[in-house]
Design a protein around this motif. Structure first.
Motif, short mmCIF file in Angstrom:
data_model
loop_
_atom_site.label_atom_id
_atom_site.label_comp_id
_atom_site.label_asym_id
_atom_site.label_seq_id
_atom_site.Cartn_x
_atom_site.Cartn_y
_atom_site.Cartn_z
N THR A 40 0.82 -1.22 0.00
CA THR A 40 0.00 0.00 0.00
C THR A 40 0.85 1.26 0.00
N ARG A 186 2.19 7.78 12.97
CA ARG A 186 1.42 6.64 13.46
C ARG A 186 2.28 5.76 14.37
N PHE A 268 -4.97 0.05 7.83
CA PHE A 268 -5.97 1.12 7.92
C PHE A 268 -5.53 2.18 8.92
N SER A 271 -3.07 4.51 7.49
CA SER A 271 -3.50 5.24 6.30
C SER A 271 -4.06 6.60 6.68
N PRO A 272 -4.18 7.53 5.72
CA PRO A 272 -4.83 8.81 6.02
C PRO A 272 -6.25 8.64 6.55
N GLU A 273 -6.94 7.61 6.07
CA GLU A 273 -8.32 7.37 6.53
C GLU A 273 -8.39 6.96 7.99
N GLY A 274 -7.27 6.51 8.55
CA GLY A 274 -7.26 6.05 9.93
C GLY A 274 -6.86 7.09 10.94
N GLN A 275 -6.69 8.35 10.52
CA GLN A 275 -6.11 9.34 11.42
C GLN A 275 -7.03 9.74 12.57
N TRP A 276 -8.33 9.47 12.48
CA TRP A 276 -9.23 9.87 13.56
C TRP A 276 -9.33 8.80 14.65
#
Length: 290
Positions: A40, A186, A268, A271-276
């Motif tokens: 990824t 991360r 995940f 990833s940027p989508e996992g930042q929250w």
């Protein structure tokens, strides 16, 4: 500390760098995570410690580090395999120095999947075994997280000042991106709640949980998230048939976890989508009861 030969740099845009500990066997969870991140878009540095595998019942896997490096390179990643004894308090600094030097940038994601795990209970655990578990599973994890926090200054393109020439381990020129809600760094640590009959392992992993969750708050000003993942029972060659059948019966989905199951979640989170997702202890076990 030893290392294997670095693979040639991948062509194309710069890839972020992940440092993954505990990648000593091709069927292990750490190797699964490394494959997922390489696939990824990450470059991957990883650590392994052959003497640990050699004294465990499964034994060392000859050529594992080189084989894993080859797989990651085929996925487009630059790699750095670093053999390191995490009972040595100086190892984390050397690991980061080598990863940064060989891959040419700072570590953006730190994934802690190493472990000392030798079964013993309350009455038969020795002081030596207890101390070794805490040295590897707790102290080394703290030192790796601390080293990461001392060095991390935002992913490429997210810092206010990108002045080159920073020396690893010194105060760098870039400052963190302070945009509210931005998280580019991360930390993900793998844990376990298996304590009964496995006291030093479970207790030291419990300490790891607290250290990692503290990082979610103490490193937030750097734009770093920190989470703990409990993969549940994953068959990587350490289970006998009886235990395997018992665990399958206790899982609603009727199977054991795989390294890829854990790798998907870690991927995940990185990833940027996992930042929250931040400051969480996440179980990924198919619904098995604790």
């Amino acid at each position: 500390m030893t290392n294997t030969e670095q693979r040639p740099p991948a062509s194309g845009p710069a890839r972020p760098i992940a440092l993954i500990t505990g990648v000593g066997r091709s069927i292990g969870i750490g190797a699964g995570i490394a494959r997922r991140l390489a696939a990824t878009g990450w470059d991957v540095a990883f650590t392994y410690w052959t003497p640990y595998d050699r004294r465990m019942e499964w034994g060392a896997e000859p050529g594992a580090a080189a084989s894993i490096e080859k797989e990651l390179a085929e996925a487009g990643a630059r790699t750095a395999a670093i053999e390191a004894d995490l009972t040595d308090p100086d190892a984390p600094t050397r690991i980061f120095d080598e990863a940064e030097q060989r891959l040419g940038g700072q570590v953006t994601a730190l994934v802690l999947s190493h472990a000392e795990s030798v079964d013993s209970g309350l009455l038969d655990t020795t002081v030596e075994a207890f101390d070794r578990h805490f040295a590897v599973n707790s102290r080394a994890s703290w030192l790796l997280i601390r080293e990461y926090g001392l060095r991390f200054r935002g992913a490429p393109g997210t810092t206010k000042d990108t002045t080159p020439g920073t020396t690893p381990g010194t105060t760098p020129s870039p400052t963190p991106d302070t945009t509210p809600g931005t998280a580019t760094g991360r930390i993900v640590a793998l844990t376990s709640d298996h304590t009964v009959g496995n006291l030093p392992y479970g207790a030291s992993k419990g300490a790891l949980d607290r250290i990692t969750l503290a990082a979610a708050h103490e490193l937030a000003h750097l734009g770093v998230t920190a989470n703990v993942v409990n993969p549940g029972p994953v068959d990587t060659g350490w289970m006998n048939d009886e235990l395997r059948e018992t665990l399958v019966r206790g899982t609603p989905l009727g199977r054991l976890g795989t390294p890829l199951d854990t790798a998907h979640l870690v991927g995940f989170l990185c990833s940027p989508e996992g930042q929250w997702v931040n400051g969480q202890l996440l179980k990924i076990n198919g619904g098995a009861a604790s």
